[in-house]
Scaffold this active site. Structure first.
Site, mmCIF file in Angstrom:
data_model
loop_
_atom_site.group_PDB
_atom_site.id
_atom_site.type_symbol
_atom_site.label_atom_id
_atom_site.label_comp_id
_atom_site.label_asym_id
_atom_site.label_seq_id
_atom_site.Cartn_x
_atom_site.Cartn_y
_atom_site.Cartn_z
ATOM 1 N N HIS B 134 -5.400 8.786 2.461
ATOM 2 C CA HIS B 134 -5.087 8.041 1.242
ATOM 3 C C HIS B 134 -5.571 8.664 -0.064
ATOM 4 C CE1 HIS B 134 -4.369 5.011 4.326
ATOM 5 N NE2 HIS B 134 -3.842 4.219 3.450
ATOM 6 N N GLU B 312 2.075 -2.419 11.149
ATOM 7 C CA GLU B 312 2.485 -3.230 9.981
ATOM 8 C C GLU B 312 3.890 -2.811 9.576
ATOM 9 O OE1 GLU B 312 -0.835 -1.940 7.422
ATOM 10 O OE2 GLU B 312 -1.836 -3.826 7.879
ATOM 11 N N CYS B 408 -5.924 -5.097 0.054
ATOM 12 C CA CYS B 408 -4.802 -4.593 -0.737
ATOM 13 C C CYS B 408 -3.978 -5.712 -1.362
ATOM 14 C CB CYS B 408 -3.913 -3.699 0.117
ATOM 15 S SG CYS B 408 -3.272 -4.485 1.595
#
Lengths: 645, 645
Positions: B134, B312, B408
């Site tokens: 990330h 996800e 998030c």
């Protein structure tokens, strides 16, 4: 110690339905599994199960390979062979088993211990991890196999081996101060020890079984104590304290089925055994409460149990999702065992009905008709794409598999089917209870008199059963016939004359007490109609749906007969449904057909949602028995069909 | 380098629906999150996000703590503050941000690099694991925040920091031989770089974004190359080669949405940006194919996307289980971004309809009405017992949570709601497209002329909208009004006179071209009726069910209004449904009520299955907007209701 060869089944199955399955077990499953146990199946991970015993016996060099419970595969195979030999002697097979038994003897320790995993891998750690490592489980399967082999053949060698092992186990576990206070993480030995007691009459075995059951779930918790001994600190992976092993509280306090479904029903089986053998009323009550919980709140219509993959476990009341079920073949098999034992506690068709449902649906669905492939999980709804692409449905295999790394189900189904004759009757002194209807011949001893019995029927395809009762000499006794819960009506005749059976009914059985003579003829005609079955509305996902059932057979729709996207089919409440025997289909089955409506997919191409604007077309649906699904092209399958009311 | 403060929203929201949400963001969410970022929330795991920057700046001692993407929480918070400042200046808040920006400046490396995880934990391993860690994702969020803060305040400090960082990144990645050929595992920087280009007009940023997009999915695969460099051998955990990151093939070859849903829509957003900024036809085509796939085959009716918890992620076409969905708040937010960019490519209501659905349903459902708790997952069916007891449904929380380890969603919903004014219009030279209806005032520059616009409406509770258009001086231009797809009919008036709008319609917009004068009045009356919505029959689990929708609002049934076991409720096709505004309920909502049938549970107590024998009772049902569910007592919820036809 006196040992009688009792408990042997004298039943010779002549039934068109079961005979085929017995032949498949004999001709394919048993030979295939023998090859598998000996690592002779190409392109398959080796089992190493026989090799592990050779290793312990010092006859080969190498390493242990397989699961900690690898030994049990050999045991279950021997047990299946034993039951098969009861049906039909086979010298060659018997010789093979004798050689395996001799190998087990050579592998057994001086003190009776016999577990290849620990003997090879962790000889110093025996009995240090009962929670996880299946030592007592494997011992239980060895005992069951030895008992079955002894009953089938009269040969004592294997029985002697397991008696020695059981004696050793009894020297390790028990209430005496120097003994371990443990019990198995995977129940199995409890029911096996009762069987061993049955053939040996040695009460030590009954007491040891009772000890394991009574000790279970006590505080401080044995699994915690042994975990501390192992200096293990990580928390146990399952929810709740040892509910996974039904060891979260003492068994008599358990009212709801929890945890790993196979462990649960194996334990409940032993509890029912002990309740009847020791007249333990509190244990009986616990069994009854658990039975009601499982069958009234946690059982699929196929007699599948275990509604979640996590822990292969029960979840909670009325939680029975069709597309997420676990419904392991072994769990339904265990349900058969348990139902059988509940019938020893009380003759009540609620037990035999479930036993029958499991036999004709959720157990045999686990095996391909030709005996070459197996389901571990028996779901009630399958969409192959979901099984392939969704991680949460990956346990639901859209086709049966050849063999499994954890190969518990294939030999389990083999031993169940091979022993089918054991489930027809319960005998209580001079009462003979007939639970199951299937063609067979047998001799039953009632008060020293040999009673020849011949049952003929096309069950489960029609409900007409004839029973020829031929005592050697005239004798008064009771034959009690189960009238299945699914039957809409029954006619009972004795020697051609209708018996007014309603006054003779008790808990679903017609008690016919009379003096029986040679060639007396009992006829039972059960009204077998197609039923639309609904689920309790608390089963969320079945609201608005029906399952089709005829007699003991639960039906399903398959893609091969009905096209893709089966949930778009709606069966009108008033649509006529027809049953028809199709001899050439799936080894001969009754199919159900009728006219339904299907939501048109045309016009929806680029839309996901739109205001109601139904277009349906009439379609002919065809339902086949659930047990026979996935024996043609793979594809979708549903048991619960949307209904139009 | 010339930098203009363009893109600032001059929209002042006066809308009764959105104003409350903006206030909640201002009064609760932003202050709460600031406390969270500073580890001042009792009984909650610390965020450490601010502390990490202090650590890098050398102002405190300690260890990095948090996710590898912890920095992004700070960025998203600043971005939310920036949008909030656009709506309403707040000196105190601005001062806090200025201090944070100064801290970021002190933490930034000489060469522009700024990532606390790597600066503290692995300074030597920068840019060695783009797939998992990330780095570029965090950079992207910093850039977005800096752009928003610059637009809101005109202050350049933060923008300078991210320009320096972006310049550094451009020196590391690119086609030149000495540069890395990589791209992010979690897309985000691509869309951020386009924003940075928009305010700086520096084409390097646009080109870098394009480079990341173009390079993605090429073979040999960069994620494999860097993995080999890391001497990592274990296989990647997700199915398929990097489909999880939409890096399984070059983006222009992607026709179906796969993998992690948030990454997907962030990437599609950047693709649409680049397609319009660079007139890239092949990229536009890919966007359109992906749009159609997502919205026609993989989107829940709430505009939730991502139908499985594993990864996800998207699963496959028409696989939209209501009780297993992932439907992450952030994914629906990303869908809003993407729809907004698709409108730049083409004015078509199919984009704005989805944008609106997401805004009124699947995004704001993620936040409690009081802004204090959040959903990560926004399911369409909830049974609290299943969430608690089934591992495969544990991701479906039956109540919103205060904060998350992976935090998030809360700041993401904050920045979306705070920027709501940005989604009302698209301006193309002298055409003004009105996508959304909500009370607000604004000034829009058309060819140098300031056009004052005041929109008034009770949307989404009724469909009457009035728009006052006041150019400084008379001017000819086009105002195009979206007629939403859900509208059954519309009446358009200009200065009281009905406009025959059908001939003026194109792709769902009414193009009104005229010379506008001060105080011109446009009225739009959208027919807002209660609709029973059906899903495409290929959505297996919605066959036989309807969802209720009125205007843009999707409804649901909650246990608090309708009792337990919601799937036992059947709504007759012909039952009258009524809409009623309830001022005191859930901050003022329109509820839907009507008479339905409920399957009687009485009589089922000890039964799980029985032949059809329905008993139903009439019940009054009450449906509330989906976004507002779970703001009273927790309990069951369903969107899709069984229908009786």
């Amino acid at each position: 110690m006196k040992i009688e060869q009792k408990g042997k089944s004298n039943v010779k199955i002549t039934d068109s339905f079961w005979k085929k399955r017995l032949e498949v077990i004999r001709d394919h499953v048993i030979p295939y599994q023998w090859e598998a146990l000996n690592d002779r199946i190409p392109d398959t991970a080796p089992s190493h199960a026989i090799e592990n015993f050779r290793l312990v016996a010092g006859e080969v060099e190498g390493e242990f390979f397989g699961m900690v419970f690898q030994d049990s595969d050999v045991a279950k195979w021997i047990e299946a062979v034993a039951f098969s030999l009861e049906n039909e002697p086979n010298e060659e097979l018997e010789q093979i088993v004798d050689e395996v038994v001799a190998l087990l003897g050579r592998a057994q320790d001086e003190n009776g211990y016999l577990n290849t995993y620990y003997q090879v891998k962790e000889p110093k750690n025996r009995w240090t991890n009962l929670r996880d490592n299946h030592e007592l489980y494997c011992a239980g399967h060895l005992i069951e196999a030895a008992v079955a082999y002894y009953q089938a053949t009269g040969k004592r060698e294997f029985l002697d081996i397991v008696c020695q092992y059981a004696d050793h186990i009894a020297s390790v576990f028990g209430p005496e101060e120097h003994k371990l206070k443990g019990y198995p993480g995977h129940q199995e030995i409890e029911l096996a020890l009762v069987k061993l007691y049955d053939v040996t009459a040695n009460e030590n075995y009954l007491n040891l079984s009772k000890y394991f059951i009574d000790e279970r779930g006590k505080q401080p918790h044995y699994f915690d104590l042994e975990k501390n001994e192992r200096n293990e600190t990580k928390p146990f992976w399952f929810n709740d304290d040892y509910a996974y092993h039904q060891a979260h509280k003492p068994v008599r306090e358990q009212k709801e089925a929890v945890g790993h479904a196979v462990r649960a029903v194996y334990m409940y089986t032993a509890m029912a055994d002990l309740a009847s053998k020791t007249n333990d009323e509190s244990l009986k009550k616990a069994c009854e409460a658990l039975w009601d919980n499982v069958t009234q709140k946690q059982m699929y219509i196929t007699a599948g149990i275990g509604s979640m993959v996590f822990g292969e476990a029960f979840s909670f009341d009325y939680d029975l999702p069709n597309d997420l079920s676990y419904t392991e073949t072994c769990a339904s098999i265990g349900l058969v065992f348990w139902a059988n034992r509940m019938l020893n506690l009380e003759i009540n068709r609620k037990y035999a009905d479930v036993l029958e449902t499991a036999l004709y649906n959720g157990t045999i669905s686990g095996m391909e008709l030709d005996g070459k492939k197996f389901f571990y999980v028996n779901p009630l709804e399958v969409q192959p794409d979901a099984s392939e692409k969704r991680n949460d449905k990956r346990h639901i295999k859209p086709v049966r598999q050849k063999w499994f790394g954890c190969a518990c189900c294939p030999p389990n189904i083999a031993r169940l089917v091979a022993s089918i004759g054991h489930y027809i009757y319960t005998q209580k002194e001079n009462e003979l209870f007939v639970h199951l209807y299937m063609g067979h011949e047998t001799q039953i001893d009632i008060a020293g008199n040999q009673i020849g019995i011949v049952q003929k029927t096309n069950y489960p395809w029609d409900g007409n059963i004839s029973i020829n009762v031929s005592p050697k000499s005239d004798q008064q006794f009771t034959i009690s016939l189960r009238i299945p819960g699914w039957s809409k009506g029954a006619v009972v005749k004795v020697n051609g004359e209708i018996v007014d059976h309603e006054p003779l009914m008790k808990n679903g059985y017609v008690y016919i007490n009379r003096i029986w003579s040679e060639n007396d003829q009992v006829e039972l005609a059960l009204q077998m109609v197609i039923e639309r079955i609904q689920a309790n509305p608390l089963v969320r996902n079945n609201n608005g749906k029906v399952a089709l059932q005829r007699g003991p057979i639960v039906y399903c729709l398959e893609e091969v007969d009905n096209g893709k996207n089966l949930p778009s089919i709606f069966l009108p409440r008033d649509a006529e449904l027809k049953a028809k025997f199709e001899e050439d289909l799936l080894e001969g089955i009754v199919i159900i057909s009728g006219q339904a409506e299907r939501i048109e997919e045309a016009g929806w191409e680029d839309k996901l949602y739109r205001p109601v604007d139904d277009h349906t077309r009439k379609v002919e649906i065809k339902a086949v028995p659930y047990y026979a699904w996935c024996n043609r092209q793979p594809g979708e399958m549903i048991v619960w069909v949307n209904e139009k009311r």
